[in-house]
Scaffold this motif. Structure first.
Motif, mmCIF file in Angstrom:
data_model
loop_
_atom_site.group_PDB
_atom_site.id
_atom_site.type_symbol
_atom_site.label_atom_id
_atom_site.label_comp_id
_atom_site.label_asym_id
_atom_site.label_seq_id
_atom_site.Cartn_x
_atom_site.Cartn_y
_atom_site.Cartn_z
ATOM 1 N N PHE A 622 17.315 7.002 -6.259
ATOM 2 C CA PHE A 622 16.431 7.810 -7.102
ATOM 3 C C PHE A 622 16.054 7.100 -8.403
ATOM 4 N N LEU A 623 16.651 5.954 -8.674
ATOM 5 C CA LEU A 623 16.350 5.222 -9.905
ATOM 6 C C LEU A 623 15.169 4.292 -9.670
ATOM 7 N N THR A 624 14.022 4.863 -9.397
ATOM 8 C CA THR A 624 12.848 4.083 -9.009
ATOM 9 C C THR A 624 12.199 3.360 -10.180
ATOM 10 N N TYR A 625 12.592 3.694 -11.428
ATOM 11 C CA TYR A 625 12.055 2.990 -12.596
ATOM 12 C C TYR A 625 13.038 1.955 -13.140
ATOM 13 N N LEU A 626 14.183 1.806 -12.497
ATOM 14 C CA LEU A 626 15.226 0.917 -12.983
ATOM 15 C C LEU A 626 14.765 -0.537 -12.933
ATOM 16 N N TRP A 627 14.874 -1.248 -14.071
ATOM 17 C CA TRP A 627 14.493 -2.655 -14.097
ATOM 18 C C TRP A 627 15.683 -3.570 -14.388
ATOM 19 N N SER A 628 16.784 -3.010 -14.897
ATOM 20 C CA SER A 628 17.973 -3.826 -15.139
ATOM 21 C C SER A 628 19.220 -3.066 -14.703
ATOM 22 N N LEU A 629 20.022 -3.679 -13.803
ATOM 23 C CA LEU A 629 21.236 -3.057 -13.291
ATOM 24 C C LEU A 629 22.394 -4.030 -13.456
ATOM 25 N N ASN A 630 23.433 -3.611 -14.180
ATOM 26 C CA ASN A 630 24.631 -4.427 -14.362
ATOM 27 C C ASN A 630 25.856 -3.595 -14.035
ATOM 28 N N ARG A 645 17.036 -0.444 -1.994
ATOM 29 C CA ARG A 645 15.728 -1.091 -1.848
ATOM 30 C C ARG A 645 14.595 -0.232 -2.412
ATOM 31 N N ASN A 646 14.898 1.064 -2.698
ATOM 32 C CA ASN A 646 13.892 1.916 -3.348
ATOM 33 C C ASN A 646 13.690 1.540 -4.814
ATOM 34 N N CYS A 647 14.611 0.783 -5.366
ATOM 35 C CA CYS A 647 14.529 0.409 -6.786
ATOM 36 C C CYS A 647 13.640 -0.823 -6.926
ATOM 37 N N THR A 648 12.381 -0.668 -6.629
ATOM 38 C CA THR A 648 11.458 -1.797 -6.509
ATOM 39 C C THR A 648 11.052 -2.391 -7.857
ATOM 40 N N GLU A 649 11.399 -1.748 -8.972
ATOM 41 C CA GLU A 649 11.046 -2.278 -10.285
ATOM 42 C C GLU A 649 12.123 -3.209 -10.841
ATOM 43 N N LEU A 650 13.187 -3.420 -10.089
ATOM 44 C CA LEU A 650 14.298 -4.219 -10.598
ATOM 45 C C LEU A 650 13.875 -5.644 -10.946
ATOM 46 N N VAL A 651 14.231 -6.068 -12.155
ATOM 47 C CA VAL A 651 14.018 -7.433 -12.623
ATOM 48 C C VAL A 651 15.347 -8.187 -12.666
ATOM 49 N N LYS A 652 16.433 -7.450 -12.945
ATOM 50 C CA LYS A 652 17.751 -8.077 -13.035
ATOM 51 C C LYS A 652 18.774 -7.262 -12.254
ATOM 52 N N ILE A 653 19.591 -7.952 -11.448
ATOM 53 C CA ILE A 653 20.734 -7.343 -10.755
ATOM 54 C C ILE A 653 21.964 -8.202 -11.034
ATOM 55 N N ASP A 654 23.008 -7.593 -11.578
ATOM 56 C CA ASP A 654 24.275 -8.282 -11.794
ATOM 57 C C ASP A 654 25.380 -7.445 -11.160
ATOM 58 N N LEU A 655 25.885 -7.935 -10.008
ATOM 59 C CA LEU A 655 26.980 -7.276 -9.291
ATOM 60 C C LEU A 655 28.184 -8.216 -9.185
#
Length: 782
Positions: A622-630, A645-655
């Motif tokens: 549901f976080l479809t506007y998310l651009w940074s996830l850490n 994969r619904n989080c199509t605005e993601l620019v950064k992913i840090d897992l």
């Protein structure tokens, strides 16, 4: 004989009395007859037909009763002698949706003597301007502004040869040609703002044919062309507004500055380029707005000799050079905006002698020098008139003098992002009208005491972060103000300080920044700010609950502990407006809650470097506007969920630094096309690196080190051209090491195998040459 001849006889006096009496009787009789004059029946019936065709939700026409003389109806004005309807005022002052609607009945044509027609502010949505209006040939005033009309402007309006005033602004109108205006020789006022005149390329020549024109308003008319030179005939024009058009790559026509009677000129947001003309005959200017264009020039000298100027705005251009000492000539000036240009040199001290100035904005330039040189000897009238002073983002230095506390009406003082130093003068506390104070990002130091706030009863904004200031107030201090915004990032509030009692008395704070102030202890269970920044302190206990109106929350780098379910799964509100959430670098634990449905506005999420466990919940979709996830540096296990994969605005992913297993999902390369940073190191990911990941053309950082990958490195890795950024030549030797590091890490930290020179013939040599030529940096860890 002469004496007796000069005396009036009794007979003369008698006839004089008779004359006065007869004149009085005649005037009285005339007035009595005029009082009984009614509007002609045909005009009354025509108005009733006009009313019948309309919907009137506000009952504007409720007084229009067939049993009452129409001259007594609201909005109807009749001639006192003939009873004919001369004026019709049926405009609405309310919103367009609440005014009159329906069709305009042609029965108005029976009002043969109508001179004034106002239909503005109504809701004739979907209706075009009726062509019969062009037959109301006695009209002198026509106002159809903001009435919801659409379509082409009827050319027969040009038949209204007596028209002096024409309002067509704020409708949905378009004009393929303006030739019809040529028939309006008496026209003095023309307003067509927000009409589409993109096809009327000869508009300037047509306007030049209107000898009586005083005011022209063509703002937001999609004009793209203007004649560069014409023989000016409209010498009487006083107001010219061509703002918000698109005269792309065109210089200001010089003929505009030949208008000798011009008082008001607005060319803002018109996309003009080049220099401002150096010669002008418009010496009567009172208002000039050239802001938000592309002028690459100095301030023209003629400006300093327009002594009637009240308003000047040259902001948001590329104006360079200095501000002349001749600014002192503009003794009528009340507003000066030169912001966002390339002005340099010192601010002339003469500017602080302007006696009527209320608004002064010199921000975002390259102005320099000691602030005390420019504002150290301010005149009494300047101190009494100025209400807003903007000097931010320049290169001003030095200290603030005590005279800064002598302003009588100053409401806004903005000095941020300069190099001001020294202590804040205690006299600042005398600014009883001050509402907003911005002094952040300077080199100010010293102690701020209660005396600095003595008379600041109207203060609502205090922004003073990034200085070297210490707050020293008593424990029972009770400020006389109620703040809405408080930013004192990095201030010294005292070792081991808790949230001060004076701050708890601020009931209306919506934006609070206490970053790095050393505060300890716990915070209330629920906070009501819109934006709260408490990062890099020593807070402990549970993270607080928030309200549905909060936008940004930063609690990072503290000692908060416990779970976060009470924050994310709060049932008090159906949804939250939170856009920014940073809980990183704390001691939080428990599983990552599956409650993200309520946070669909979230754009930034950081819960990294805690002790969070469990898997990434499916509700993250549901976080479809998310651009940074850490979520890095936790104990999260399981696989990267398909729902992400619904989080199509993601620019950064840090897992990174978790216990994730499985493969890198192929959908990352087919759904997250904006991804620039992907950090997955130190997990338990396995199998081959999918070739789909090479579709991420925007990827700049890829870190897959310390996993359990096997197979070969995809040959398409050289698609990552966005990883190249300009660097200095001194780093070239370090850049070349990239391929070696890539090869070693691929073999020893994973189970990858490859021989670069065999698998990628020529790539090694080509890449080194490219690195040397482009001075690039590539970041990729396998």
């Amino acid at each position: 004989m002469m004496m007796s001849a000069s005396k009036p006889t009794h007979a003369t006096f008698y006839f004089f009395l008779i004359f006065i009496s007869m004149s009085t009787f005649s005037f009285s009789y005339s007035m009595r007859n005029n009082a009984n004059i009614l509007c002609p029946e045909i005009e009354k019936e025509s108005l009733l037909s006009f009313k019948q065709s309309l919907e009137d939700p506000l009952n504007q026409l409720s007084s229009w009763d067939s049993e009452v003389d129409c001259c007594k109806w609201q909005g109807v004005v009749c001639n006192n002698l003939t009873g004919h309807v001369h004026q019709l005022h049926v405009g609405s002052n309310r919103s367009e949706s609440e005014g009159l609607s329906g069709k305009i009945n042609p029965s108005l044509l029976n009002l043969k003597h109508l001179r004034y027609l106002d239909l503005s502010g109504n809701n004739f949505s979907g209706e075009s301007i009726p062509s019969f209006i062009g037959s109301l040939t006695n009209l002198e005033f026509l106002d159809l502004a903001a009435a919801g009309f659409y379509g082409k402007i009827p050319h027969n309006i040009g038949n209204l040869s007596s028209l002096c005033t024409l309002h067509l602004e704020y409708n949905w109108l378009e004009g393929d040609s303006l030739e019809w205006l040529s028939g309006l020789s008496k026209l003095e006022y023309l307003n067509m703002n927000v009409s589409d005149l993109s096809k009327a390329t000869n508009w300037a020549q047509v306007i030049n044919s209107l000898p009586s024109l005083l005011q022209l308003h063509f703002s937001s008319c999609q004009l793209g062309f203007v004649a560069s030179s014409i023989d000016v005939n409209i010498t009487s024009i006083t107001h010219l507004d061509l703002s918000y058009n698109s005269f792309s790559q065109r210089a200001i026509p010089r003929w505009i500055f030949k208008l000798q009677n011009l008082e008001y000129l607005d060319l803002s947001f018109a996309r003009f380029v080049g220099p401002i003309p150096t010669i002008s005959n418009a010496t009567k200017l009172q208002h000039i707005d050239l802001s938000s264009n592309y002028f690459d020039t100095s301030i023209p000298d003629w400006l300093y000799f327009c002594r009637e100027l009240d308003f000047v705005s040259f902001g948001y251009n590329s104006i360079h050079g200095t501000i002349s000492n001749a600014i002192e000539n503009l003794t009528s000036l009340s507003s000066l905006d030169l912001s966002s240009n390339k002005l340099s040199g010192r601010i002339p001290r003469e500017i602080a002698k302007l006696c009527r100035i209320r608004y002064l904005d010199l921000s975002w330039n390259e102005l320099q020098g000691e602030i005390s040189d420019s504002f150290g000897d301010m005149s009494e009238c300047f101190l009494g008139s100025l209400e807003s002073l903007y000097l931010q983002n320049n290169n001003l230095s030095g200290h603030l003098t005590s005279q800064f506390g002598e302003f009588k009406n100053l409401r806004i003082l903005v000095l941020r992002e300069n190099s001001l130093n020294g202590a804040i003068p205690v006299s600042i506390g005398k600014l009883s009208s001050l509402e907003e104070l911005y002094i952040e990002d300077n080199k100010l130091d010293g102690v701020v005491s209660e005396s600095h706030f003595t008379n600041l009863t109207k203060l609502v904004t205090l922004s003073a972060s990034k200085n070297h200031l210490t707050l020293n107030v008593s424990s029972n201090w009770s400020p006389s103000f109620q703040l809405g915004i408080l930013e004192i990032r990095s201030w010294n509030l005292g070792v081991g300080s808790k949230i001060p009692s004076w701050l708890q008395k601020q009931k209306y704070i919506r934006h609070l920044d206490l970053y790095g102030t050393g505060i300890t202890g716990k915070i209330p269970e629920q906070v009501h700010c819109e934006n709260l920044y408490l990062s890099s302190n020593k807070f402990s206990g549970s993270v607080p609950r928030i309200t549905d109106g909060m936008n940004e929350l930063d609690l990072s780098n503290n000692s908060f502990s416990g779970g976060i379910s009470h924050l994310l799964c709060d049932t008090t509100y159906e949804t939250f407006l939170l856009f920014f959430l940073n809980l990183g670098e704390n001691q939080l634990s428990g599983e990552l809650p599956d409650c993200w449905l309520k946070f669909s506005s979230l754009g930034y999420l950081n819960i990294g470097n805690n002790n969070i466990s469990g898997s990434i919940p499916n509700s993250i979709r549901f976080l479809t506007y998310l651009w940074s996830l850490n979520l890095g540096g936790n104990k999260i296990s399981g696989q990267v969920p398909l729902s992400m994969r619904n989080c199509t605005e993601l620019v950064k992913i840090d897992l990174a630094d978790n216990d994730l297993d499985g493969s890198i999902p192929t959908w990352m390369g087919t759904s997250l096309f904006q991804l620039q940073i992907l950090i997955l190191h130190s997990n338990k990911l396995s199998n081959e690196i999918p070739t789909e990941i090479c579709n991420l053309n925007s990827l700049q950082i890829l870190d897959l080190a310390d996993n359990q990958f096997s197979g070969r490195i995809p040959r398409c890795v050289y698609n990552f051209t966005a990883m190249a950024t300009k660097r200095s030549k001194i780093n070239n030797i370090l850049e070349i090491l990239f391929l070696v590091i890539l090869h070693i890490m691929g073999i020893f930290w994973n189970s990858l195998t490859t021989n670069f020179q065999d698998e990628y013939p020529g790539l090694f040599t080509t890449t080194l040459q490219w690195l040397q030529k482009e001075e690039c940096r590539i970041t990729i860890f396998l």
